[in-house]
Design a protein around this motif. Structure first.
Motif, mmCIF file in Angstrom:
data_model
loop_
_atom_site.group_PDB
_atom_site.id
_atom_site.type_symbol
_atom_site.label_atom_id
_atom_site.label_comp_id
_atom_site.label_asym_id
_atom_site.label_seq_id
_atom_site.Cartn_x
_atom_site.Cartn_y
_atom_site.Cartn_z
ATOM 1 N N PRO A 299 38.572 44.284 50.925
ATOM 2 C CA PRO A 299 39.877 45.176 50.407
ATOM 3 C C PRO A 299 40.521 44.912 49.489
ATOM 4 N N GLY B 232 38.478 41.148 44.880
ATOM 5 C CA GLY B 232 37.713 40.914 43.730
ATOM 6 C C GLY B 232 36.256 41.410 43.165
ATOM 7 N N LYS B 233 36.529 43.091 44.132
ATOM 8 C CA LYS B 233 35.236 44.178 43.380
ATOM 9 C C LYS B 233 35.416 44.618 41.883
ATOM 10 N N THR B 234 36.298 44.838 41.922
ATOM 11 C CA THR B 234 36.525 45.392 40.579
ATOM 12 C C THR B 234 36.616 44.046 39.118
ATOM 13 N N GLN C 188 38.452 52.518 37.597
ATOM 14 C CA GLN C 188 39.713 53.336 39.023
ATOM 15 C C GLN C 188 40.698 53.890 38.199
ATOM 16 N N GLU D 254 36.514 53.596 43.504
ATOM 17 C CA GLU D 254 37.299 53.715 44.130
ATOM 18 C C GLU D 254 37.537 55.580 44.152
HETATM 19 N N1 LIG Z 1 43.909 39.906 34.266
HETATM 20 C C1 LIG Z 1 43.787 39.168 35.327
HETATM 21 N N2 LIG Z 1 44.977 38.670 35.852
HETATM 22 C C2 LIG Z 1 45.786 37.841 36.318
HETATM 23 N N3 LIG Z 1 44.829 38.374 37.934
HETATM 24 C C3 LIG Z 1 44.416 39.131 38.154
HETATM 25 C C4 LIG Z 1 44.135 40.181 37.076
HETATM 26 N N4 LIG Z 1 42.513 40.980 37.434
HETATM 27 C C5 LIG Z 1 42.670 40.859 38.103
HETATM 28 N N5 LIG Z 1 43.296 39.978 39.133
HETATM 29 C C6 LIG Z 1 43.724 39.432 40.366
HETATM 30 O O1 LIG Z 1 42.531 38.727 41.291
HETATM 31 C C7 LIG Z 1 42.345 40.012 42.175
HETATM 32 C C8 LIG Z 1 41.166 40.258 42.817
HETATM 33 O O2 LIG Z 1 41.426 41.393 41.706
HETATM 34 P P1 LIG Z 1 40.459 43.057 41.740
HETATM 35 O O3 LIG Z 1 41.525 43.735 40.475
HETATM 36 O O4 LIG Z 1 39.557 41.974 40.763
HETATM 37 O O5 LIG Z 1 40.359 43.465 42.843
HETATM 38 P P2 LIG Z 1 39.514 44.280 44.656
HETATM 39 O O6 LIG Z 1 38.912 43.875 44.962
HETATM 40 O O7 LIG Z 1 39.351 45.648 43.110
HETATM 41 O O8 LIG Z 1 40.864 45.372 44.691
HETATM 42 P P3 LIG Z 1 40.941 46.546 43.690
HETATM 43 O O9 LIG Z 1 40.790 47.028 45.134
HETATM 44 O O10 LIG Z 1 43.382 46.389 44.491
HETATM 45 O O11 LIG Z 1 41.004 46.994 42.930
HETATM 46 C C9 LIG Z 1 44.077 40.329 42.641
HETATM 47 O O12 LIG Z 1 44.924 39.106 43.737
HETATM 48 C C10 LIG Z 1 44.127 40.501 41.267
HETATM 49 O O13 LIG Z 1 45.688 40.474 41.283
#
Ligand SMILES: Nc1ncnc2c1ncn2[C@@H]1O[C@H](COP(=O)(O)OP(=O)(O)OP(=O)(O)O)[C@@H](O)[C@H]1O
Length: 316
Positions: free
Chosen positions: A47, A51-53, A93, A165
């Motif tokens: 979801p 933390g994927k990205t 993305q 994505e």
């Molecule tokens: N540079 C940053 N500083 C602080 N928090 C961050 C940073 N980058 C990401 N986050 C937080 O870390 C968590 C994971 O983010 P990430 O982008 O890795 O998730 P994701 O699974 O890829 O989500 P999405 O599908 O929305 O891209 C989120 O809560 C995001 O807000």
């Protein structure tokens, strides 16, 4: 599964062990480990905010992890980013290009960054953009933009491509076209890491997938393996016009048989549906309207985490 043949077992292209990352008080990656093998399409599914990205950006050397080890083609991406840049293609993305840049100009520009680029004219053809060669980026449809981003990720002739994505915001037709393109990329031997929050996309394309939730991997297997591991029955339903279905309850894998009028529901696990179908044929019991409820990665996610991934978006 239909894709298994191209994977050369034992050749790990990416090895991630106990990856950890925090942003202040927020633990974003909490001990993530996985390997991606040569020629695989590997899905990282979860979801928004899972933390994927962050995981993928650590693997690409764009972020420094707080702990754990990462090897891409045998190298630590934090130390060998420049070397790996030549072998790793990335479609981020939020890629943006200037609206007035023509498709061919973008490809020609990106090709100039690499020592051994692909022939971008062939990539145009492969990505179905040959008739958009002179179109400006701002005039492309959403699907065409995504196909251009894929072409840009491949223009350096990478051994590994990260696609993040890919189909968010695309209509169903454009998604299918993009999926077909990724299937085609597989045939060129490029290893693909696909980051997605669409279950159906991962089910359709990926050889194996890691389901990430709140910074941890909660399942790692083939999509079918993840679904099969759910500890729950599934059901087959049919109309029975003659015979008594009670004996079906004794068949291997069958847990329950219920009958309401001429409608019968048989629940069970494993290969029970094949066994039941064979028994019905053997005993000359004619059935119609046969349906087997297919379990999906959505069901697996609910079983693993106790909540749906994203009911709205995963069905769009
Ligand atoms: N540079 C940053 N500083 C602080 N928090 C961050 C940073 N980058 C990401 N986050 C937080 O870390 C968590 C994971 O983010 P990430 O982008 O890795 O998730 P994701 O699974 O890829 O989500 P999405 O599908 O929305 O891209 C989120 O809560 C995001 O807000």
């Amino acid at each position: 599964m239909r894709h298994r043949t191209r994977i050369l077992k034992g050749m790990a292209v990416i090895e991630v062990t106990d990856l950890r990352k925090r942003y202040g008080d927020l633990t974003v990656l909490d001990g993530v480990s996985f390997t991606v093998e040569q020629g695989e399409i590997f899905g990282i599914l979860g979801p928004n905010g899972a933390g994927k990205t962050t995981a993928v950006e650590c693997v690409q050397g764009l972020r420094r992890p707080d702990g754990g080890t990462i090897r891409v083609l045998g190298l630590d991406p934090a130390e060998h980013r420049r070397t790996l840049c030549e072998q790793v293609g990335v479609q981020l993305q939020d890629t943006r290009l200037p609206d007035n840049l023509k498709v061919w100009e973008a490809l020609d520009l990106y090709a100039s960054f690499y020592p051994r680029p692909a022939d971008w004219r062939q990539l145009l053809e492969q990505c179905g953009l040959h008739d958009r060669r002179d179109t400006r980026f701002g005039k492309l449809s959403g699907g065409q933009k995504q196909r251009l981003f894929i072409a840009l990720a491949l223009v350096g002739n990478p051994r590994v491509a990260f696609l993040d994505e890919l189909t968010t915001g695309l209509d169903p037709q454009a998604r299918r076209t993009t999926w077909a393109l990724i299937e085609q990329i597989r045939t060129t031997g490029v290893t693909v890491v696909l980051v997605s929050h669409f279950m159906d996309e991962v089910e359709e394309l990926c050889d194996r997938a890691a389901i990430v939730d709140r910074g941890r991997i909660v399942a790692l297997d083939t999509p079918a393996g993840i679904v099969d591991a759910i500890d729950a029955d599934h059901a087959m339903r049919f109309t029975l016009t003659a015979g008594d279905p009670a004996d079906l309850a004794a068949l291997p894998g069958v847990s329950r048989v219920t009958r309401t009028g001429d409608r019968v529901v048989v629940t069970g696990r494993g290969d029970f549906a094949t066994t039941v179908t064979a028994a019905l044929a053997r005993h000359h019991m004619p059935v119609s309207d046969l349906r087997i409820d297919k379990r999906t990665l959505d069901d697996a996610f609910v079983a693993l985490t106790g909540r749906p991934l994203d009911p709205q978006e995963s069905r769009s």
